[in-house]
Design an enzyme around this catalytic site. Structure first.
Site, short mmCIF file in Angstrom:
data_model
loop_
_atom_site.label_atom_id
_atom_site.label_comp_id
_atom_site.label_asym_id
_atom_site.label_seq_id
_atom_site.Cartn_x
_atom_site.Cartn_y
_atom_site.Cartn_z
N ASP A 49 7.81 -7.91 -8.90
CA ASP A 49 6.37 -7.49 -9.22
C ASP A 49 5.75 -8.51 -10.44
OD1 ASP A 49 6.90 -5.44 -7.64
OD2 ASP A 49 6.22 -3.88 -8.78
N HIS B 121 -1.20 -2.00 -3.54
CA HIS B 121 -1.59 -0.57 -3.50
C HIS B 121 -3.02 -0.43 -2.44
CE1 HIS B 121 1.35 1.18 -6.02
NE2 HIS B 121 0.81 0.37 -7.02
N LYS C 163 5.09 -3.02 -1.06
CA LYS C 163 5.35 -1.69 -1.17
C LYS C 163 4.29 -1.05 -2.04
CE LYS C 163 7.40 -2.77 -5.80
NZ LYS C 163 6.68 -1.90 -6.73
N CYS D 217 9.34 -0.81 -12.78
CA CYS D 217 9.68 -1.39 -11.31
C CYS D 217 11.08 -1.99 -11.33
CB CYS D 217 8.36 -2.09 -10.86
SG CYS D 217 7.40 -1.19 -10.09
#
Ligand code: VGL
Length: 188
Positions: free
Chosen positions: A9, A56, A101, A143
């Site tokens: 990320d 997202h 994800k 994360c």
């Protein structure tokens, strides 16, 4: 032994100026950019460099107008927006695979991520014969931690490149390093 470098990320929204900025995000992005263009003596030869991305669309209660910064967060890393892009100066062309994800869930762990062919991160790594992972990225206490704990559960040997991880919160970051070490990761 085959080692892959796993970037967790490293995205605009987790860096200064982003919707969920971590203080050291840009420092980490710069160090990672240097590492992947010129691996140093501390790092191994990687068979692949892979990146996870929070991606997202509608992750439910993960987004909140009144976030508690533990279980709920400001809107961040919305699919196909600038905030979800890999942070420069990290070069996308030096990354072999991207695992996205969290379309409809929180998805802290990179092992929930899928590449463009729909392959899960763990399955793809095993297919390449990867046994060892060097992990770095953002955020140490969310994360990175979740990804490292899943990596260990899936049987990978894990090193965490601590200087290339940025926490949401310093205390949380220190606790996360301890938790990852307790679970069997090497912190370097
Ligand atoms: C993350 C908080 C919320 C992370 C993602 O990438 O660590 N943290 N969503």
């Amino acid at each position: 032994m085959k080692t892959a470098l796993l970037l967790v990320d490293v995205q605009n929204d987790f860096c200064p100026g982003g919707n969920l900025a971590t203080a050291r995000g840009d420092e980490v992005a710069s160090k990672i950019a240097e590492l992947i263009s010129t691996p140093d003596s501390r790092t191994r030869d990687y068979v692949a460099t892979v990146a996870t991305q929070d991606w997202h669309i509608d992750p439910g209660a993960h987004f909140s107008e009144k976030p508690d910064f533990v279980d709920s967060w400001p809107v961040h890393c919305v699919a196909d927006t600038y905030g979800a892009e890999i942070r420069g100066p990290v070069r996308r062309d030096l990354i072999d695979q991207f695992f996205k994800k969290g379309e409809y869930s929180a998805a802290y762990s990179g092992f929930e991520g899928k590449n463009a062919d729909g392959a899960l991160l763990g399955d793809w790594l095993r297919e390449q014969g990867v046994t060892h992972l060097d992990v770095c990225g953002i955020a140490t206490d969310y994360c990175v931690r979740a990804t490292v704990l899943d990596a260990l559960k899936e049987g990978f040997e894990v090193r965490v490149l601590r200087g290339m991880c940025s926490p949401v919160d310093d205390k949380g970051g220190a606790d996360a390093l301890q938790a990852m070490m307790d679970a069997g990761a090497e912190i370097v």
